[in-house]
Design a protein around this motif. Sequence first.
Motif, PDB file in Angstrom:
ATOM      1  N   SER A  44       0.759  -1.170  -0.065  1.00 46.08           N
ATOM      2  CA  SER A  44      -0.014   0.088   0.002  1.00 46.08           C
ATOM      3  C   SER A  44       0.787   1.334   0.169  1.00 46.08           C
ATOM      4  CB  SER A  44      -1.107   0.015   1.265  1.00 46.08           C
ATOM      5  OG  SER A  44      -0.121  -0.255   2.535  1.00 46.08           O
ATOM      6  N   ILE A  45       2.007   1.254   0.639  1.00 49.96           N
ATOM      7  CA  ILE A  45       3.011   2.277   0.455  1.00 49.96           C
ATOM      8  C   ILE A  45       3.345   2.536  -0.899  1.00 49.96           C
ATOM      9  CG2 ILE A  45       5.180   2.917   1.410  1.00 49.96           C
ATOM     10  CD1 ILE A  45       4.947   1.342   3.612  1.00 49.96           C
TER      11      ILE A  45
ATOM     12  N   ASN B 296       0.696   4.759  -2.263  1.00 53.63           N
ATOM     13  CA  ASN B 296       0.776   5.895  -1.786  1.00 53.63           C
ATOM     14  C   ASN B 296       1.774   6.831  -2.625  1.00 53.63           C
ATOM     15  OD1 ASN B 296      -1.424   5.305   0.193  1.00 53.63           O
ATOM     16  ND2 ASN B 296      -0.110   5.116   1.870  1.00 53.63           N
TER      17      ASN B 296
ATOM     18  N   ASN C  37       0.444   7.652  -5.923  1.00 54.78           N
ATOM     19  CA  ASN C  37      -0.522   8.870  -5.717  1.00 54.78           C
ATOM     20  C   ASN C  37      -0.065  10.188  -5.656  1.00 54.78           C
ATOM     21  OD1 ASN C  37      -3.352   8.027  -6.059  1.00 54.78           O
ATOM     22  ND2 ASN C  37      -3.207   6.840  -4.281  1.00 54.78           N
ATOM     23  N   LEU C  38       0.982  10.037  -4.676  1.00 52.03           N
ATOM     24  CA  LEU C  38       1.778  11.483  -4.719  1.00 52.03           C
ATOM     25  C   LEU C  38       2.609  12.095  -5.838  1.00 52.03           C
ATOM     26  CD1 LEU C  38       3.755  11.185  -1.093  1.00 52.03           C
ATOM     27  CD2 LEU C  38       1.985  12.905  -1.555  1.00 52.03           C
TER      28      LEU C  38
ATOM     29  N   SER D 106      -1.333  13.929  -5.419  1.00 51.26           N
ATOM     30  CA  SER D 106      -2.167  13.962  -4.379  1.00 51.26           C
ATOM     31  C   SER D 106      -0.932  14.732  -3.066  1.00 51.26           C
ATOM     32  CB  SER D 106      -2.439  12.652  -3.998  1.00 51.26           C
ATOM     33  OG  SER D 106      -1.092  11.855  -3.371  1.00 51.26           O
TER      34      SER D 106
ATOM     35  N   ASN E  75       2.244  14.675   2.843  1.00 51.45           N
ATOM     36  CA  ASN E  75       2.229  14.692   4.267  1.00 51.45           C
ATOM     37  C   ASN E  75       3.614  14.314   4.769  1.00 51.45           C
ATOM     38  OD1 ASN E  75       1.687  14.400   6.797  1.00 51.45           O
ATOM     39  ND2 ASN E  75       0.231  12.960   6.752  1.00 51.45           N
TER      40      ASN E  75
ATOM     41  N   LEU F  98       5.002  10.993   6.525  1.00 50.04           N
ATOM     42  CA  LEU F  98       5.005   9.724   5.570  1.00 50.04           C
ATOM     43  C   LEU F  98       6.758   9.713   5.544  1.00 50.04           C
ATOM     44  CD1 LEU F  98       2.416   9.917   2.724  1.00 50.04           C
ATOM     45  CD2 LEU F  98       2.711   8.105   4.797  1.00 50.04           C
TER      46      LEU F  98
ATOM     47  N   HIS G 200     -10.204   3.524  -2.044  1.00 51.23           N
ATOM     48  CA  HIS G 200     -10.588   4.809  -2.161  1.00 51.23           C
ATOM     49  C   HIS G 200     -11.533   4.736  -3.467  1.00 51.23           C
ATOM     50  CE1 HIS G 200     -11.187   9.193  -2.339  1.00 51.23           C
ATOM     51  NE2 HIS G 200     -10.473   9.035  -3.785  1.00 51.23           N
TER      52      HIS G 200
ATOM     53  N   ASP H   4      -5.504  -1.951  -6.710  1.00 54.21           N
ATOM     54  CA  ASP H   4      -5.227  -2.364  -5.511  1.00 54.21           C
ATOM     55  C   ASP H   4      -6.595  -2.797  -4.909  1.00 54.21           C
ATOM     56  OD1 ASP H   4      -3.746  -2.521  -2.940  1.00 54.21           O
ATOM     57  OD2 ASP H   4      -4.139  -0.414  -2.371  1.00 54.21           O
TER      58      ASP H   4
END
Length: 566
Positions: free
Chosen positions: A36-37, A40, A43-44, A48, A51, A54, A130, A470
Amino acid sequence: MLQELSIRNFAIIDDLQISFSDGLNILSGETGAGKSIIINAANLLLGSRANAGLIRTGSQTAELEALFQIAKQSAIAGIMEENGFHPEEGLLIRRIVSKDRHRIYINGHLATTQTLNLITGNLASISGQHAHQRLLKEENQLEMIDQFGDLISLRDEVSGCFHEIIPLIRNLTNLKAKKARHAEQVQLLEFQQKEIRQASITPGEDVALEQERILLKNAEELFQAVHSSVEALYSAQGAAVERLVAVKKELEKASRIDPVLVPKTERIAEAAIYLEDIAEALRTYLNNIQIDETRLEAVEARLDTLAKLKRKYGTSLEDVFLKLESIDRELSGIDNLSEDIADTEKKLSDLHDKLVKLAVTLSTKRKRTAAILAGKVEKELGTLKMSQTKFEISFGTVPVDEHTEPYLATQESVITETGIDRITFLIAPNVGEPLKPLNSIVSGGELSRIVLALKAILAKSEAVQTIVFDEVDAGIGGSVAEVVGKKLSSLARHHQIICITHLPQIAKFGDHHFNISKHVVRGRTRTTITRLTESERVKEIARMLGGEKMTRATLEHAHEMLNNTV
């Protein structure tokens, strides 16, 4: 197509590099290994929000990079060129996440999040938990219909017209409020304007009238003074002129004896003539003296009027003139308010007609598109072991009420930036059951298959070349997983597919298989990724089948599964 993904100091990943290929790329591994990382991170890189939480513990920054191959003549290539980037070099996105600020680089150049989102808007599609939740929201269902029916440009026209109307409505409201506030003020201004204009004042009038008033009040005294002066100079016996004439005659006689007296005699003659002129001027002045009580009263009344105007509008007649100019300007501005209101209402009326026409046209096309999409969804679900499923798309609108802005509505329905339609995906997965909203009926496995079915349909109309799945296997297994795997393999003929899965029935269809694992090195957990060889792939499928303890039977089963992907 996504070619390279690099992740450094991100969550539990210290340094990870992945080279992807076209076709179906499978990512598998134990729960918590870091799959899942990776999503993420992707997505960045697609825009997106970053943060700082992270960042890997002990590090100051996290760095993410992705290299995409960009097809010539594609929409993304055009967007890159418009923003000064060269698509033939590919698209290299780099994000540096730090505790104080974040930076974005595109092909080595510092860029904004807005530019990144503009370029990556149709670059890749990530479908995970999501996306499952996103499917349950009606506004996203509407977007799917527009995407499938190639209605995005028409929808954008509706949105553009809608947002053109919004500021005009605010402006009209402000203009009308301003006019209402000026209603009482207009009456005062018009009264003041009339009062000043009716007075018909002229520059310097008050000074002239004040002088006239003084003369009128002292007319008799002036008459006596001037009259006696005329008498003394000319009219009375022994007057100054008469005596000068007599002096002149005596000197003329003397001048015959002594010529030296001639100039003096001439000057006496000139003086007599000068006094005669003065006396004549005084007689004329005397004739013009007015002893007129009526005129005096008129002058004093006029001066009183001018004094009142000066007290109300300033300290001088010049101030009164300036006040009149100010009133004229203000009234002109208020008159212009009516013109501005009329112009704004005309613009709004024209735009409203355009908006209604666009919204109705869009709604009509959506309904035709929805019927086609529903049929295709049922067909796709049939290939995913949901053959008896009924799928429909219902349409509704928001009715107008007393609070509805008339310029943002048809006669019956409210118009938003997306049009007049509110839609709901309805489904009946079991025979004999009534259709119900998607978000109130489906199980996790059903929802996963519906997402996949929609992705399979929409992929044909999407510009994206890379689709990431995913948790596509959430809630499914066995024979259903097998058909899901076949569907992903079918999609991979037209798109690069990256799929994270726990199911061997799906993983076996991969064209490329990566194993994600985590290990403790020097007291720190780190994630690694490995592209599997054919023999390693057999072991990974066996692990997915039976866990860490692999038997000969499990290995044989895994080998058989990999050989049976038709």
